[in-house]
Design a protein around this motif. Structure first.
Motif, PDB file in Angstrom:
ATOM      1  N   VAL A  24       0.851  -1.191   0.000  1.00 18.21           N
ATOM      2  CA  VAL A  24       0.000   0.000   0.000  1.00 18.21           C
ATOM      3  C   VAL A  24       0.885   1.237   0.000  1.00 18.21           C
ATOM      4  N   PHE A  65      -3.816   0.995  -3.060  1.00 18.59           N
ATOM      5  CA  PHE A  65      -3.544  -0.444  -3.017  1.00 18.59           C
ATOM      6  C   PHE A  65      -2.860  -0.882  -4.305  1.00 18.59           C
ATOM      7  N   ASN A 103      -1.790  -4.149  -6.184  1.00 19.17           N
ATOM      8  CA  ASN A 103      -1.960  -5.602  -6.196  1.00 19.17           C
ATOM      9  C   ASN A 103      -0.912  -6.248  -7.094  1.00 19.17           C
ATOM     10  N   PHE A 153      -9.042  -1.060   4.921  1.00 19.24           N
ATOM     11  CA  PHE A 153      -8.725  -0.746   3.522  1.00 19.24           C
ATOM     12  C   PHE A 153      -8.147  -1.976   2.828  1.00 19.24           C
ATOM     13  N   ASP A 174     -10.772  -4.943   2.364  1.00 22.77           N
ATOM     14  CA  ASP A 174     -11.744  -4.684   1.298  1.00 22.77           C
ATOM     15  C   ASP A 174     -11.183  -4.991  -0.080  1.00 22.77           C
ATOM     16  N   ARG A 175      -9.843  -5.074  -0.207  1.00 26.46           N
ATOM     17  CA  ARG A 175      -9.220  -5.236  -1.530  1.00 26.46           C
ATOM     18  C   ARG A 175      -8.360  -6.491  -1.641  1.00 26.46           C
ATOM     19  N   ASN A 176      -8.051  -7.101  -0.518  1.00 20.77           N
ATOM     20  CA  ASN A 176      -7.104  -8.217  -0.491  1.00 20.77           C
ATOM     21  C   ASN A 176      -7.838  -9.490  -0.084  1.00 20.77           C
ATOM     22  N   SER A 177      -8.541 -10.092  -1.020  1.00 24.16           N
ATOM     23  CA  SER A 177      -9.363 -11.261  -0.717  1.00 24.16           C
ATOM     24  C   SER A 177      -8.530 -12.492  -0.359  1.00 24.16           C
TER      25      SER A 177
END
Length: 361
Positions: free
Chosen positions: A121, A131, A133, A167, A170-173
């Motif tokens: 991040v 973020f 990825n 944060f 919500d984005r890092n499954s």
């Protein structure tokens, strides 16, 4: 020895790295943990001992017989932006001391190998958290953030840590580890000195147990050092800097009187080594220039130090320190610029400036 403002003793003061005393050491027999020893030194003197050279080591050896002593060299965790890590949120048994870079997982921090690859991040001034990825090692992630945003994300308090955790979730499954900007810096002095002198004993530092981030001066080793964990208790050595910046705005004569009443004298800068010491402390000043113990004698037509020495070493700014002062009606005294090249300038002695006192001979 009697001293006057206008008639100096014409003495040559030769000063080199080997014989200039820039700090005094104070041996404290009481045993404390390193953090408690550091706090004691900062309250009573300047800080835990900084060691610049072998002459400092010789001086310290006067205190060492058959005991170990804390000195001020340590490693610590800090943020990539340069700020200290005042808030920490390590997971269980973390950090284990084996690695140098930090990542977050499930809201907790862990130390890991900087060569490992994780997503990360960044922080952006306008967008906030960003973020990324894409897996990179810590240095590559830092470089990516600095080139495209500001830096890897820093966490200053529990609230920011919770916001960052949400944060990421919500984005890092995948629940993968995520780099943050925390890293363990190389060895540095507690007082932030830039001294690069090291005197490790053979085989040191060895980081036994993975958490030896502090330094002791060892017994029976001619003053060599070892790394050690902070939970041990030893006597310690504090140091007191020779120079101190007084953040009061006084005329030159008032500054001279203050230093002689409360310390020793206005500082004399008789060598390039002492000039470096002045440059180190003058950054603390709140005025654009800072009084030195430098005075112009209209009678003799020379600059002199109030401690009694003639000015042999000079660091004047262009156009300053010339004999033209002899023709001026105002009494002139010497100051050092607190910014720029920190060279010396001539100022009317009635100017109100900060000043530098010497604490001991």
């Amino acid at each position: 020895m009697a001293q006057t403002l206008y008639f100096p003793l014409l003495l040559i003061a030769l000063c080199s790295i080997s014989d200039c005393v820039q700090r005094q050491y104070h041996f404290i027999k009481e045993t404390k943990k390193q953090t408690d020893a550091r706090q004691y030194c900062r309250e009573k003197y300047t800080d835990l001992a900084t060691v610049d050279n072998m002459n400092d080591t010789t001086e310290l050896m006067k205190s060492v017989k058959d005991v170990r002593l804390w000195i001020g060299l340590q490693r610590k965790w800090q943020w990539s932006s340069g700020g200290p890590a005042l808030f920490l949120n390590w997971g269980d048994k973390q950090p284990d001391g084996k690695d140098e870079c930090a990542f977050m997982k499930n809201g907790e921090w862990h130390d890991g190998k900087c060569s490992d690859t994780w997503i990360f991040v960044c922080y952006n001034m306008s967008r906030g958290l960003v973020f990324v990825n894409q897996k990179m090692n810590w240095r590559a992630a830092q470089s990516h953030c600095r080139q495209n945003h500001i830096d890897l994300v820093s966490v200053r308090n529990q609230n920011e840590n919770q916001q960052l955790e949400k944060f990421i979730n919500d984005r890092n499954s995948s629940g993968s580890a995520v780099w943050i900007s925390l890293f363990r810096d190389s060895w540095q002095w507690s007082d932030q000195s830039n001294s690069s002198f090291r005197y490790w004993n053979t085989g040191e530092p060895n980081n036994v147990g993975g958490n030896e981030d502090y330094t002791v001066l060892m017994e029976n080793t001619q003053g060599h050092w070892a790394d050690i964990s902070c939970d041990r208790q030893f006597p310690f050595v504090c140091h007191e800097d020779k120079l101190i910046v007084i953040q009061q705005n006084l005329s030159w004569s008032e500054a001279l009187r203050y230093c002689r009443q409360n310390h020793v004298d206005l500082v004399s800068v008789q060598s390039v080594e002492m000039q470096y010491e002045v440059m180190n402390v003058v950054k603390l000043a709140s005025t654009e220039a800072v009084w030195l113990g430098l005075r112009f004698s209209h009678i003799l037509g020379i600059w002199f130090w109030v401690s009694g020495e003639t000015v042999y070493y000079c660091n004047w700014a262009p156009g300053n320190g010339t004999l033209e002062e002899d023709c001026e009606p105002t009494v002139r005294s010497g100051a050092v610029q607190s910014g720029g090249d920190q060279t010396w300038i001539s100022r009317p002695e009635t100017d109100k400036l900060n000043f530098i006192c010497s604490r001991y001979e």
